[in-house]
Design a protein around this motif. Structure first.
Motif, PDB file in Angstrom:
ATOM      1  N   ILE A  20      41.172 -41.210 -49.234  1.00 18.69           N
ATOM      2  CA  ILE A  20      40.411 -39.971 -49.343  1.00 18.69           C
ATOM      3  C   ILE A  20      41.171 -39.061 -50.306  1.00 18.69           C
ATOM      4  O   ILE A  20      42.377 -38.858 -50.159  1.00 18.69           O
ATOM      5  CB  ILE A  20      40.254 -39.302 -47.966  1.00 18.69           C
ATOM      6  N   GLY A  21      40.465 -38.493 -51.282  1.00 16.26           N
ATOM      7  CA  GLY A  21      41.119 -37.669 -52.283  1.00 16.26           C
ATOM      8  C   GLY A  21      40.756 -36.200 -52.221  1.00 16.26           C
ATOM      9  O   GLY A  21      41.499 -35.355 -52.702  1.00 16.26           O
ATOM     10  N   ARG A  22      39.606 -35.869 -51.606  1.00 14.24           N
ATOM     11  CA  ARG A  22      39.173 -34.475 -51.593  1.00 14.24           C
ATOM     12  C   ARG A  22      38.353 -34.196 -50.345  1.00 14.24           C
ATOM     13  O   ARG A  22      37.473 -34.961 -49.987  1.00 14.24           O
ATOM     14  CB  ARG A  22      38.325 -34.185 -52.824  1.00 14.24           C
ATOM     15  N   LEU A  23      38.637 -33.079 -49.694  1.00 16.31           N
ATOM     16  CA  LEU A  23      37.872 -32.609 -48.546  1.00 16.31           C
ATOM     17  C   LEU A  23      37.337 -31.230 -48.904  1.00 16.31           C
ATOM     18  O   LEU A  23      38.055 -30.409 -49.475  1.00 16.31           O
ATOM     19  CB  LEU A  23      38.766 -32.513 -47.299  1.00 16.31           C
ATOM     20  N   LYS A  24      36.063 -30.956 -48.587  1.00 16.48           N
ATOM     21  CA  LYS A  24      35.456 -29.681 -48.964  1.00 16.48           C
ATOM     22  C   LYS A  24      34.691 -29.080 -47.794  1.00 16.48           C
ATOM     23  O   LYS A  24      33.965 -29.773 -47.100  1.00 16.48           O
ATOM     24  CB  LYS A  24      34.503 -29.882 -50.143  1.00 16.48           C
ATOM     25  N   CYS A  25      34.852 -27.777 -47.613  1.00 16.83           N
ATOM     26  CA  CYS A  25      34.112 -27.040 -46.592  1.00 16.83           C
ATOM     27  C   CYS A  25      32.693 -26.798 -47.096  1.00 16.83           C
ATOM     28  O   CYS A  25      32.501 -26.262 -48.191  1.00 16.83           O
ATOM     29  CB  CYS A  25      34.808 -25.713 -46.305  1.00 16.83           C
ATOM     30  N   CYS A  28      32.050 -22.519 -47.166  1.00 17.24           N
ATOM     31  CA  CYS A  28      32.647 -21.630 -48.171  1.00 17.24           C
ATOM     32  C   CYS A  28      33.091 -22.361 -49.434  1.00 17.24           C
ATOM     33  O   CYS A  28      33.565 -21.740 -50.373  1.00 17.24           O
ATOM     34  CB  CYS A  28      33.826 -20.872 -47.572  1.00 17.24           C
ATOM     35  N   GLU A  29      32.958 -23.673 -49.433  1.00 11.52           N
ATOM     36  CA  GLU A  29      33.303 -24.537 -50.563  1.00 11.52           C
ATOM     37  C   GLU A  29      34.792 -24.578 -50.890  1.00 11.52           C
ATOM     38  O   GLU A  29      35.180 -24.986 -51.981  1.00 11.52           O
ATOM     39  CB  GLU A  29      32.473 -24.186 -51.796  1.00 11.52           C
ATOM     40  N   THR A  30      35.640 -24.166 -49.951  1.00 10.73           N
ATOM     41  CA  THR A  30      37.072 -24.355 -50.136  1.00 10.73           C
ATOM     42  C   THR A  30      37.339 -25.849 -50.160  1.00 10.73           C
ATOM     43  O   THR A  30      36.769 -26.599 -49.363  1.00 10.73           O
ATOM     44  CB  THR A  30      37.865 -23.705 -48.983  1.00 10.73           C
ATOM     45  N   ALA A  31      38.192 -26.306 -51.079  1.00  4.26           N
ATOM     46  CA  ALA A  31      38.485 -27.730 -51.193  1.00  4.26           C
ATOM     47  C   ALA A  31      39.981 -27.963 -51.071  1.00  4.26           C
ATOM     48  O   ALA A  31      40.790 -27.145 -51.489  1.00  4.26           O
ATOM     49  CB  ALA A  31      37.989 -28.270 -52.516  1.00  4.26           C
ATOM     50  N   VAL A  32      40.331 -29.088 -50.462  1.00  4.78           N
ATOM     51  CA  VAL A  32      41.713 -29.526 -50.344  1.00  4.78           C
ATOM     52  C   VAL A  32      41.780 -30.891 -51.004  1.00  4.78           C
ATOM     53  O   VAL A  32      41.004 -31.784 -50.671  1.00  4.78           O
ATOM     54  CB  VAL A  32      42.142 -29.638 -48.855  1.00  4.78           C
ATOM     55  N   GLU A  33      42.695 -31.040 -51.967  1.00  2.00           N
ATOM     56  CA  GLU A  33      42.845 -32.322 -52.642  1.00  2.00           C
ATOM     57  C   GLU A  33      44.207 -32.916 -52.315  1.00  2.00           C
ATOM     58  O   GLU A  33      45.183 -32.206 -52.122  1.00  2.00           O
ATOM     59  CB  GLU A  33      42.694 -32.144 -54.157  1.00  2.00           C
ATOM     60  N   GLY A  34      44.263 -34.231 -52.240  1.00  2.00           N
ATOM     61  CA  GLY A  34      45.506 -34.925 -51.945  1.00  2.00           C
ATOM     62  C   GLY A  34      45.237 -36.408 -51.801  1.00  2.00           C
ATOM     63  O   GLY A  34      44.224 -36.923 -52.271  1.00  2.00           O
TER      64      GLY A  34
END
Length: 57
Positions: A20-25, A28-34
Motif C-alpha cells: 500500500i502506497g497511499r491512504l486518503k481521507c 477532507c482529502e488528507t493523504a498519507v503516503e509511505g
C-alpha cells in the motif's frame, strides 16, 4: 453474503505481493503516503478470508 470488490494483493503482471502506497481521507482529502503492508487477514487467500469472516460473525 455479498461483498464489495476485493483489493488486489498481488501484482497482475508478475504475481508478487503488492504494498500500500497511499491512504486518503474521503472527507477532507488528507493523504498519507509511505510503504505499508496489507493487514494479516488481507494477505490470506479469498476463501480463507471468507472462512474467518463467517467464523467471527
Amino acid at each position: 453474503m455479498q461483498f464489495m470488490k476485493r483489493i488486489p494483493s498481488s501484482c497482475p503482471a508478475c504475481g508478487e505481493p503488492l504494498r500500500i502506497g497511499r491512504l486518503k481521507c474521503a472527507a477532507c482529502e488528507t493523504a498519507v503516503e509511505g510503504d505499508f503492508a496489507f493487514p494479516a487477514l488481507m494477505q490470506l487467500p479469498p476463501a480463507e478470508q471468507e472462512f474467518v469472516l463467517r467464523f467471527v460473525l
